[in-house]
Design a protein around this motif. Structure first.
Motif, PDB file in Angstrom:
ATOM      1  N   TYR A   1      63.061  66.990  21.885  1.00  0.00           N
ATOM      2  CA  TYR A   1      62.701  67.782  20.714  1.00  0.00           C
ATOM      3  C   TYR A   1      61.823  68.961  21.116  1.00  0.00           C
ATOM      4  O   TYR A   1      60.973  68.846  21.980  1.00  0.00           O
ATOM      5  CB  TYR A   1      61.937  66.928  19.710  1.00  0.00           C
ATOM      6  N   GLY A   2      62.025  70.101  20.453  1.00  0.00           N
ATOM      7  CA  GLY A   2      61.213  71.274  20.721  1.00  0.00           C
ATOM      8  C   GLY A   2      60.323  71.618  19.550  1.00  0.00           C
ATOM      9  O   GLY A   2      60.566  71.187  18.421  1.00  0.00           O
TER      10      GLY A   2
ATOM     11  N   ILE B   1      59.437  62.107  13.718  1.00  0.00           N
ATOM     12  CA  ILE B   1      60.187  61.529  14.840  1.00  0.00           C
ATOM     13  C   ILE B   1      59.932  60.034  14.905  1.00  0.00           C
ATOM     14  O   ILE B   1      60.832  59.225  15.128  1.00  0.00           O
ATOM     15  CB  ILE B   1      59.783  62.221  16.167  1.00  0.00           C
ATOM     16  N   ILE B   2      58.671  59.641  14.641  1.00  0.00           N
ATOM     17  CA  ILE B   2      58.339  58.216  14.678  1.00  0.00           C
ATOM     18  C   ILE B   2      59.087  57.473  13.572  1.00  0.00           C
ATOM     19  O   ILE B   2      59.777  56.488  13.823  1.00  0.00           O
ATOM     20  CB  ILE B   2      56.814  58.025  14.532  1.00  0.00           C
ATOM     21  N   THR B   3      58.964  57.976  12.347  1.00  0.00           N
ATOM     22  CA  THR B   3      59.543  57.220  11.237  1.00  0.00           C
ATOM     23  C   THR B   3      61.072  57.279  11.234  1.00  0.00           C
ATOM     24  O   THR B   3      61.725  56.264  11.028  1.00  0.00           O
ATOM     25  CB  THR B   3      59.015  57.718   9.879  1.00  0.00           C
ATOM     26  N   LYS B   4      61.627  58.473  11.494  1.00  0.00           N
ATOM     27  CA  LYS B   4      63.088  58.565  11.386  1.00  0.00           C
ATOM     28  C   LYS B   4      63.791  58.108  12.663  1.00  0.00           C
ATOM     29  O   LYS B   4      64.684  57.273  12.632  1.00  0.00           O
ATOM     30  CB  LYS B   4      63.496  60.007  11.069  1.00  0.00           C
ATOM     31  N   HIS B   5      63.371  58.658  13.790  1.00  0.00           N
ATOM     32  CA  HIS B   5      64.112  58.393  15.028  1.00  0.00           C
ATOM     33  C   HIS B   5      63.740  57.037  15.638  1.00  0.00           C
ATOM     34  O   HIS B   5      64.594  56.181  15.830  1.00  0.00           O
ATOM     35  CB  HIS B   5      63.863  59.529  16.031  1.00  0.00           C
ATOM     36  N   ILE B   6      62.445  56.865  15.916  1.00  0.00           N
ATOM     37  CA  ILE B   6      62.061  55.668  16.671  1.00  0.00           C
ATOM     38  C   ILE B   6      62.234  54.403  15.826  1.00  0.00           C
ATOM     39  O   ILE B   6      62.738  53.388  16.297  1.00  0.00           O
ATOM     40  CB  ILE B   6      60.622  55.819  17.206  1.00  0.00           C
ATOM     41  N   ILE B   7      61.850  54.479  14.557  1.00  0.00           N
ATOM     42  CA  ILE B   7      61.950  53.270  13.739  1.00  0.00           C
ATOM     43  C   ILE B   7      63.370  53.087  13.181  1.00  0.00           C
ATOM     44  O   ILE B   7      63.947  52.014  13.265  1.00  0.00           O
ATOM     45  CB  ILE B   7      60.899  53.295  12.607  1.00  0.00           C
TER      46      ILE B   7
ATOM     47  N   GLU C   1      67.526  57.386  13.548  1.00  0.00           N
ATOM     48  CA  GLU C   1      68.254  58.610  13.171  1.00  0.00           C
ATOM     49  C   GLU C   1      67.710  59.771  13.989  1.00  0.00           C
ATOM     50  O   GLU C   1      66.536  60.104  13.889  1.00  0.00           O
ATOM     51  CB  GLU C   1      67.992  58.977  11.697  1.00  0.00           C
ATOM     52  N   VAL C   2      68.585  60.399  14.745  1.00  0.00           N
ATOM     53  CA  VAL C   2      68.173  61.569  15.513  1.00  0.00           C
ATOM     54  C   VAL C   2      68.024  62.760  14.564  1.00  0.00           C
ATOM     55  O   VAL C   2      68.889  62.989  13.723  1.00  0.00           O
ATOM     56  CB  VAL C   2      69.217  61.880  16.600  1.00  0.00           C
ATOM     57  N   ILE C   3      66.916  63.489  14.679  1.00  0.00           N
ATOM     58  CA  ILE C   3      66.717  64.654  13.807  1.00  0.00           C
ATOM     59  C   ILE C   3      67.309  65.867  14.521  1.00  0.00           C
ATOM     60  O   ILE C   3      66.646  66.548  15.289  1.00  0.00           O
ATOM     61  CB  ILE C   3      65.224  64.859  13.509  1.00  0.00           C
ATOM     62  N   GLU C   4      68.583  66.108  14.251  1.00  0.00           N
ATOM     63  CA  GLU C   4      69.342  67.065  15.067  1.00  0.00           C
ATOM     64  C   GLU C   4      68.792  68.487  15.011  1.00  0.00           C
ATOM     65  O   GLU C   4      68.902  69.237  15.962  1.00  0.00           O
ATOM     66  CB  GLU C   4      70.814  67.048  14.650  1.00  0.00           C
ATOM     67  N   GLU C   5      68.197  68.821  13.873  1.00  0.00           N
ATOM     68  CA  GLU C   5      67.687  70.169  13.666  1.00  0.00           C
ATOM     69  C   GLU C   5      66.694  70.596  14.760  1.00  0.00           C
ATOM     70  O   GLU C   5      66.631  71.749  15.142  1.00  0.00           O
ATOM     71  CB  GLU C   5      66.991  70.139  12.302  1.00  0.00           C
ATOM     72  N   TRP C   6      65.922  69.659  15.263  1.00  0.00           N
ATOM     73  CA  TRP C   6      64.874  70.006  16.230  1.00  0.00           C
ATOM     74  C   TRP C   6      65.282  69.702  17.672  1.00  0.00           C
ATOM     75  O   TRP C   6      64.506  69.886  18.595  1.00  0.00           O
ATOM     76  CB  TRP C   6      63.578  69.252  15.933  1.00  0.00           C
ATOM     77  N   VAL C   7      66.475  69.183  17.850  1.00  0.00           N
ATOM     78  CA  VAL C   7      66.891  68.787  19.203  1.00  0.00           C
ATOM     79  C   VAL C   7      67.184  70.019  20.040  1.00  0.00           C
ATOM     80  O   VAL C   7      67.815  70.969  19.575  1.00  0.00           O
ATOM     81  CB  VAL C   7      68.150  67.890  19.132  1.00  0.00           C
ATOM     82  N   ILE C   8      66.715  70.012  21.269  1.00  0.00           N
ATOM     83  CA  ILE C   8      67.055  71.080  22.201  1.00  0.00           C
ATOM     84  C   ILE C   8      68.392  70.709  22.826  1.00  0.00           C
ATOM     85  O   ILE C   8      68.507  69.710  23.525  1.00  0.00           O
ATOM     86  CB  ILE C   8      65.996  71.220  23.312  1.00  0.00           C
ATOM     87  N   GLU C   9      69.391  71.510  22.547  1.00  0.00           N
ATOM     88  CA  GLU C   9      70.728  71.174  23.053  1.00  0.00           C
ATOM     89  C   GLU C   9      70.919  71.733  24.439  1.00  0.00           C
ATOM     90  O   GLU C   9      70.651  72.886  24.686  1.00  0.00           O
ATOM     91  CB  GLU C   9      71.786  71.753  22.121  1.00  0.00           C
TER      92      GLU C   9
END
Lengths: 595, 119
Positions: free
Chosen positions: B91-92, B102-108, B111-119
């Motif tokens: 994530y950037g 990131i903690i609540t959505k991704h880790i728990i 769900e990957v938060i695609e909007e912030w992912v560095i592709e």
């Protein structure tokens, strides 16, 4: 989100083995097997396994497949992707020091073209934990030389690698080691030059902050090779976090018997201490740096004698840059012959650059020598933002030059850059678009070098100052015919007659901009015009017919240079105007333009 | 007599052991960039959010570590989430608030938060 990523090596060796053809087949097969939503294909730069090409890596799991043929592609998709069973027959188990990098970063466009040797652990390990470094084969190169290599073996390996000084000079590292080793003396020194002073450069800082132990390991190996027991890291005081991490690394290494007396149970002793620089740019020059460590004023002295003969306190001294030291453990562990397969004929290995300026992805990058400027700026850097055109690329900081867009296909190596009129330098790279005035850029750098000149020799002290004055005059609209020729003459004299590298390279920004952008200088002098609209004295703000006479500009003008009646077109008095641009920013109707 | 290589091999085994004891084999590993530049961009705050989430027991089975600069200057601070058997996600421009997401959505919730992912 895709479930799998397949990274395909697009290094020269793999391309020669028709890896592009394989990629087409892979893409066709993905469609055929209805996997295109599950698998993402990435293309990378050389993965360093050229003899095993064509090479592909499948994530997650980081399975490396080598020698892939057309037939294997179907098998990889069927077995690995669909049945989740990696194919051991095709998999290669390489434990090269550097390629681990792709395990984590391989799947971004930014990292794909890169090859990280010096920065192999940066951004991967916890820099303050020696366990992280040791776990990833850290200090193994040191253990290896202490176990079964003589000092001469180490030097021969470095020579074989073709490694050259990464501080900018490009002197062959192995030769330098040999010179120092050949001196017969009880006391010798090893120095790490971490006095990074170029404006906009941060390679050394990032390397130390991200992986301090590799510098220490490199230095201890250097000490063993030349027969020294004492190392010094000269680092600028402006890098507190880097210093803190180095201090922690030194203490940890000593506690693990990797530094100090009887390293790893051998009879080799080596100590490292840190010296802080006070921030003078000239102290990056080796003889000035040595004097600074000695407690004297940081000023260069004529060479020869070189530090390898008479260096710190008159003893033979081996001095290398941070990045050079970071390469040493890889040269020992993966071997000089492997190292020499990376890069071009005369420039081996990789180079770290601080990519900055008007480019989408600014960042710290490491690419194999021979990568072109185009690949760096457009593939890794992602091009220029806002659709602007590339105007020039500045490499080498205040000692380097500006290359125009025609040089985009220049491969990065010591010779090609020098031939194009710039230098490799320590690794600053600034991308400039059409909004940049080249005369202004030249003045910026010469302003820096003239204030950093130590003043010992006349050509540098006077030459840089006079060039600065002439450039200032041109920028202020007071340039005279003949100024360009004066700059050229002063520049070439300063280059030839200065004592050290600072003065010898200081005119480069001026001379290279004159060579490549002479018409801009002529416009400034003859037409009093700055095409980029940067030089304020040559700029006039004009109110056009769009003006509705609202008076907003008149109210914000700090010097009351704007006149006009309400609801009538206003005018700017250019004699009073100080070119602050407030009026243009305030106008809601776009009625004020620069001309 | 043990050679330096043998001594080092022993040290490596000990190092690996210490890393494992710190919980390296956890289901999720989180790395926060902590070089001068990343700290200047605010990564200390981000680190704190993750540390708190772990110490208060909000997330379990997570290995947290700092790392040096990876080179994505314009996207700092960066946070990397490595989950067993999945592609690593990076994530950037992570802020305190984003870290919490990131903690609540991704880790728990995974769900990957695609909007912030560095592709």
């Amino acid at each position: 989100m895709k479930e799998h990523v397949i990274t395909i090596c697009n290094g020269t060796a793999c391309i020669n083995k028709d890896v592009r053809g394989l990629q087409n087949i892979l893409e066709e097969q993905l469609v055929k097997l209805d996997l295109q939503d599950k698998v993402k294909i990435n293309v990378s730069g050389c993965l360093g396994m050229c003899d095993k090409g064509p090479v592909m890596i499948v994530y997650p799991g980081y399975t490396i497949y080598g020698g892939v043929t057309e037939k294997d592609i179907t098998e990889i998709l069927q077995e690995h992707i669909i049945n989740k069973r990696p194919i051991s027959r095709l998999a290669i188990q390489e434990d090269n020091l550097f390629n681990r990098f792709f395990r984590i970063f391989g799947d971004t466009k930014f990292f794909g073209r890169q090859m990280r040797i010096a920065l192999r652990n940066c951004g991967i390990i916890d820099p303050e934990n020696i366990d992280d470094y040791i776990a990833l084969r850290g200090y193994e190169a040191l253990a290896k030389i202490l176990t079964d290599m003589t000092a001469q073996d180490v030097i021969d390996e470095v020579k074989k690698s073709g490694l050259r000084g990464r501080g900018g000079g490009g002197f062959p590292t192995g030769t330098k080691w040999q010179f120092t080793a050949d001196q017969i003396n009880d006391q010798k020194y090893v120095i790490c030059n971490a006095d990074e002073g170029d404006p906009g450069a941060f390679m050394d800082r990032s390397a130390i902050e991200g992986d301090p132990h590799t510098i220490l390991e490199g230095m201890i190996i250097g000490g063993y090779a030349i027969g020294a027991n004492k190392g010094i890291i000269y680092i600028r005081a402006e890098y507190p976090l880097a210093i803190k991490r180095l201090e922690k690394a030194l203490a940890d290494a000593e506690a693990h018997c990797l530094l100090g007396k009887n390293i790893l149970g051998s009879n080799f002793d080596f100590d490292i201490e840190i010296r802080l620089g006070a921030g003078a740019f000239v102290c990056g020059e080796e003889t000035a740096l040595i004097r600074s460590i000695e407690g004297r004023r940081g000023m260069p002295k004529p060479r020869p004698p070189y530090p390898s003969v008479s260096g710190l306190f008159g003893f033979p001294t081996l001095i290398n840059n941070v990045e050079t030291w970071a390469n040493v453990p890889v040269v020992i562990l993966d071997g000089g012959s492997w190292f020499s397969t990376v890069g071009t004929e005369k420039s081996k290995g990789t180079k770290v650059f601080a990519l900055a300026g008007m480019v989408n992805n600014t960042g710290l990058i490491e690419v194999p020598m021979g990568t072109t400027l185009r690949e760096i700026i457009y593939d890794i850097g992602g091009g220029l933002p806002n659709g602007k055109q590339l105007k020039a690329i500045q490499t080498g900081g205040p000692s380097g030059g500006c290359l125009p867009a025609e040089y985009l296909d220049t491969p990065i190596d010591y010779e090609s850059l020098a031939k194009a009129g710039s230098i490799m330098g320590s690794g600053g790279m600034i991308v400039m678009n059409e909004d940049v005035c080249m005369v202004d850029v030249a003045r910026f750098f010469i302003e820096f070098t003239q204030s950093e000149s130590c003043g010992k020799c006349t050509p540098c002290r006077e030459g840089t100052k006079r060039m600065y004055e002439i450039l200032t005059r041109i920028i202020e609209g007071k340039g005279m015919p003949g100024d360009i020729e004066k700059l050229e003459r002063l520049g070439s004299m300063t280059q030839k007659a200065s004592l050290c590298g600072l003065g010898q390279s200081a005119p480069n920004p001026v001379l290279s901009t004159i060579k490549n952008f002479r018409e801009e200088y002529e416009e400034h002098i003859n037409e009093k015009k700055c095409r980029a609209g940067v030089c304020k004295a040559l700029l006039n703000y004009v109110i056009t017919e769009k003006c509705i006479g609202c008076g907003a500009c008149k109210r914000v003008c700090p010097v009351d240079a704007i006149d006009g009646n309400k609801k009538q077109m206003h005018h700017i008095d250019n004699d009073k105007c100080i070119r602050c641009g407030m009026c243009m920013n305030t106008c809601k109707f776009g009625a004020i333009i620069k001309s | 007599m043990t050679t330096p290589l043998e001594t080092l091999r022993k040290k490596r085994a000990e190092s690996v052991n210490r890393i494992l004891q710190k919980g390296y084999l956890a289901n999720t590993r989180v790395y926060v960039g902590m070089a001068t530049c990343e700290i200047a961009a605010g990564s200390k705050d981000v680190m704190e959010v993750f540390q708190n989430a772990i110490s208060t027991g909000k997330v379990k089975d997570v290995y947290l570590s700092q790392k040096g600069c990876a080179g994505r200057c314009n996207l700092e601070p960066t946070v990397e989430v490595v989950e067993a058997g999945k592609n690593p996600i990076k994530y950037g421009k992570v802020t305190k608030e984003r870290a919490w997401d990131i903690i609540t959505k991704h880790i728990i919730n995974g769900e990957v938060i695609e909007e912030w992912v560095i592709e």
